[in-house]
Design a protein around this motif. Structure first.
Motif, PDB file in Angstrom:
ATOM      1  N   PRO A   1       0.802  -1.235   0.000  1.00 33.38           N
ATOM      2  CA  PRO A   1       0.000   0.000   0.000  1.00 33.38           C
ATOM      3  C   PRO A   1       0.827   1.274   0.000  1.00 33.38           C
ATOM      4  CG  PRO A   1      -0.934  -1.590   1.527  1.00 33.38           C
ATOM      5  CD  PRO A   1       0.390  -2.159   1.070  1.00 33.38           C
ATOM      6  N   ILE A   2       2.118   1.192   0.401  1.00 35.33           N
ATOM      7  CA  ILE A   2       3.000   2.369   0.302  1.00 35.33           C
ATOM      8  C   ILE A   2       3.458   2.476  -1.150  1.00 35.33           C
ATOM      9  CG2 ILE A   2       5.141   3.433   1.084  1.00 35.33           C
ATOM     10  CD1 ILE A   2       4.892   1.883   3.673  1.00 35.33           C
ATOM     11  N   PRO A   3       3.106   3.546  -1.865  1.00 34.97           N
ATOM     12  CA  PRO A   3       3.325   3.589  -3.320  1.00 34.97           C
ATOM     13  C   PRO A   3       4.659   4.194  -3.759  1.00 34.97           C
ATOM     14  CG  PRO A   3       1.962   5.423  -2.674  1.00 34.97           C
ATOM     15  CD  PRO A   3       2.341   4.700  -1.389  1.00 34.97           C
ATOM     16  N   SER A   4       5.402   3.441  -4.565  1.00 37.23           N
ATOM     17  CA  SER A   4       6.602   4.009  -5.179  1.00 37.23           C
ATOM     18  C   SER A   4       6.227   5.115  -6.152  1.00 37.23           C
ATOM     19  CB  SER A   4       7.383   2.918  -5.916  1.00 37.23           C
ATOM     20  OG  SER A   4       6.609   2.354  -6.961  1.00 37.23           O
ATOM     21  N   GLU A   5       4.980   5.086  -6.644  1.00 31.08           N
ATOM     22  CA  GLU A   5       4.513   6.095  -7.588  1.00 31.08           C
ATOM     23  C   GLU A   5       4.408   7.481  -6.964  1.00 31.08           C
ATOM     24  OE1 GLU A   5       3.276   3.145  -6.936  1.00 31.08           O
ATOM     25  OE2 GLU A   5       2.068   2.336  -8.555  1.00 31.08           O
ATOM     26  N   LEU A   6       4.557   7.547  -5.652  1.00 30.73           N
ATOM     27  CA  LEU A   6       4.607   8.837  -4.977  1.00 30.73           C
ATOM     28  C   LEU A   6       6.006   9.121  -4.445  1.00 30.73           C
ATOM     29  CD1 LEU A   6       3.107  11.336  -3.923  1.00 30.73           C
ATOM     30  CD2 LEU A   6       2.603  10.054  -1.838  1.00 30.73           C
ATOM     31  N   ILE A   7       6.692   8.072  -3.975  1.00 26.78           N
ATOM     32  CA  ILE A   7       8.007   8.250  -3.341  1.00 26.78           C
ATOM     33  C   ILE A   7       9.027   8.808  -4.322  1.00 26.78           C
ATOM     34  CG2 ILE A   7       9.919   7.073  -2.208  1.00 26.78           C
ATOM     35  CD1 ILE A   7       7.821   4.967  -1.274  1.00 26.78           C
ATOM     36  N   MET A   8       9.220   8.121  -5.448  1.00 27.49           N
ATOM     37  CA  MET A   8      10.268   8.528  -6.386  1.00 27.49           C
ATOM     38  C   MET A   8       9.935   9.829  -7.124  1.00 27.49           C
ATOM     39  SD  MET A   8      12.523   6.423  -5.571  1.00 27.49           S
ATOM     40  CE  MET A   8      13.739   7.212  -6.640  1.00 27.49           C
ATOM     41  N   PRO A   9       8.677  10.084  -7.514  1.00 28.42           N
ATOM     42  CA  PRO A   9       8.380  11.406  -8.084  1.00 28.42           C
ATOM     43  C   PRO A   9       8.638  12.542  -7.093  1.00 28.42           C
ATOM     44  CG  PRO A   9       6.694   9.856  -8.738  1.00 28.42           C
ATOM     45  CD  PRO A   9       7.547   9.146  -7.724  1.00 28.42           C
ATOM     46  N   LEU A  10       8.365  12.297  -5.806  1.00 30.78           N
ATOM     47  CA  LEU A  10       8.676  13.307  -4.794  1.00 30.78           C
ATOM     48  C   LEU A  10      10.179  13.542  -4.733  1.00 30.78           C
ATOM     49  CD1 LEU A  10       8.051  15.194  -2.463  1.00 30.78           C
ATOM     50  CD2 LEU A  10       7.921  13.200  -0.945  1.00 30.78           C
ATOM     51  N   ALA A  11      10.950  12.456  -4.860  1.00 33.62           N
ATOM     52  CA  ALA A  11      12.405  12.600  -4.920  1.00 33.62           C
ATOM     53  C   ALA A  11      12.805  13.438  -6.127  1.00 33.62           C
ATOM     54  CB  ALA A  11      13.069  11.222  -4.983  1.00 33.62           C
ATOM     55  N   GLY A  12      12.146  13.205  -7.252  1.00 32.83           N
ATOM     56  CA  GLY A  12      12.431  13.984  -8.460  1.00 32.83           C
ATOM     57  C   GLY A  12      12.107  15.457  -8.282  1.00 32.83           C
ATOM     58  N   PHE A  13      11.006  15.732  -7.603  1.00 33.28           N
ATOM     59  CA  PHE A  13      10.638  17.125  -7.319  1.00 33.28           C
ATOM     60  C   PHE A  13      11.690  17.782  -6.430  1.00 33.28           C
ATOM     61  CE2 PHE A  13       8.152  19.845  -4.212  1.00 33.28           C
ATOM     62  CZ  PHE A  13       8.218  20.991  -4.998  1.00 33.28           C
ATOM     63  N   THR A  14      12.191  17.031  -5.439  1.00 33.80           N
ATOM     64  CA  THR A  14      13.229  17.541  -4.549  1.00 33.80           C
ATOM     65  C   THR A  14      14.518  17.804  -5.321  1.00 33.80           C
ATOM     66  OG1 THR A  14      12.251  16.198  -2.776  1.00 33.80           O
ATOM     67  CG2 THR A  14      14.409  17.152  -2.359  1.00 33.80           C
ATOM     68  N   VAL A  15      14.811  16.939  -6.311  1.00 38.17           N
ATOM     69  CA  VAL A  15      15.971  17.158  -7.177  1.00 38.17           C
ATOM     70  C   VAL A  15      15.812  18.465  -7.955  1.00 38.17           C
ATOM     71  CG1 VAL A  15      17.191  16.324  -9.229  1.00 38.17           C
ATOM     72  CG2 VAL A  15      16.577  14.723  -7.408  1.00 38.17           C
ATOM     73  N   SER A  16      14.601  18.717  -8.445  1.00 39.74           N
ATOM     74  CA  SER A  16      14.350  19.935  -9.236  1.00 39.74           C
ATOM     75  C   SER A  16      14.569  21.204  -8.420  1.00 39.74           C
ATOM     76  CB  SER A  16      12.926  19.919  -9.801  1.00 39.74           C
ATOM     77  OG  SER A  16      11.960  20.132  -8.784  1.00 39.74           O
ATOM     78  N   LYS A  17      14.473  21.089  -7.102  1.00 38.67           N
ATOM     79  CA  LYS A  17      14.707  22.240  -6.228  1.00 38.67           C
ATOM     80  C   LYS A  17      16.182  22.393  -5.873  1.00 38.67           C
ATOM     81  CE  LYS A  17      11.798  21.080  -2.985  1.00 38.67           C
ATOM     82  NZ  LYS A  17      11.043  21.233  -1.709  1.00 38.67           N
ATOM     83  N   GLY A  18      17.009  21.451  -6.363  1.00 38.35           N
ATOM     84  CA  GLY A  18      18.438  21.521  -6.099  1.00 38.35           C
ATOM     85  C   GLY A  18      18.848  20.966  -4.745  1.00 38.35           C
ATOM     86  N   GLU A  19      17.959  20.223  -4.094  1.00 36.75           N
ATOM     87  CA  GLU A  19      18.245  19.714  -2.753  1.00 36.75           C
ATOM     88  C   GLU A  19      18.796  18.291  -2.772  1.00 36.75           C
ATOM     89  OE1 GLU A  19      14.731  20.165  -0.412  1.00 36.75           O
ATOM     90  OE2 GLU A  19      14.547  22.317  -0.828  1.00 36.75           O
ATOM     91  N   LEU A  20      18.657  17.591  -3.901  1.00 34.40           N
ATOM     92  CA  LEU A  20      19.175  16.236  -4.036  1.00 34.40           C
ATOM     93  C   LEU A  20      19.834  16.078  -5.401  1.00 34.40           C
ATOM     94  CD1 LEU A  20      16.245  14.004  -2.646  1.00 34.40           C
ATOM     95  CD2 LEU A  20      18.383  14.560  -1.472  1.00 34.40           C
TER      96      LEU A  20
END
Length: 207
Positions: free
Chosen positions: A33-52
């Protein structure tokens, strides 16, 4: 998805960075029930902010996923299909897994073997379960890890890049990927069926 997950996942990633990504993807494999479809896109969003860093984020997701797949593999190897089906029907509602799901995954594995592990890592709802028949059928652990890593790397890269492109709208990945994944699964089944049909036709025409 429940509201607490929507709040908890970003908190874990914010506090633990790359380790948080790996931990969440590890848990995603143990608890579907914990979705990778939310985890990794959130990581991508964090990358876009220059934090990862993009590559490190993907690597963390891959490592967490592969490690998380190992318990299911050894459960399959230890208990066998019949026993796991019984356990899934009795207790699987907590993990949204049924005995029928186990049988479908095992059927997929028999059709494609190692490639089933790779391909199913790209299909939500099946990607976790394919570890079980790999264990049931005593797939060599080295091959299991190799195919899992390749498929997972493709999956994590796709999701992370989607979140990077969508930015604050990264949650749309989960919204649209669910229906699309059904068509992906149907397509994979058709490909597998065509491959089996061609193989049988070839065997019939052999002298």
């Amino acid at each position: 998805m429940t509201q607490w997950l929507l709040e908890w996942i970003p908190q874990v990633m914010e506090r633990l960075s790359y380790f948080g990504i790996g931990l969440l993807m590890f848990l995603e494999n143990l608890f579907p029930p914990i979705p990778s479809e939310l985890i990794m896109p959130l990581a991508g969003f964090t990358v876009s902010k220059g934090e990862l860093n993009f590559q490190y984020a993907v690597l963390a997701g891959v490592i967490g996923t592969v490690i998380g797949a190992l318990p299911w593999y050894y459960i399959g190897k230890l208990f066998g299909e019949s026993r796991i089906r019984q356990l899934a029907d009795r207790y699987g509602k907590w993990l949204t897994i049924s005995g029928e799901d186990i049988s479908k995954a095992n059927h997929w594995f028999h059709k494609r073997g190692g490639m089933a592990v790779l391909l199913c890592r790209l299909v939500p709802g099946v990607r976790t379960l394919i570890s079980v028949p790999a264990g049931i059928n005593a797939m060599p652990i080295g091959a299991f890890i190799l195919y899992s890593t390749i498929g997972t790397a493709l999956w994590c890269t796709l999701l992370t890049y989607s979140g990077y492109v969508l930015g604050q709208n990264y949650g749309l990945v989960e919204t649209y990927l669910g229906p699309i994944s059904k068509y992906i699964l149907i397509g994979l089944l058709l490909v597998a069926g065509g491959w089996i049909w061609r193989r049988r036709q070839t065997q019939k025409h052999r002298p």
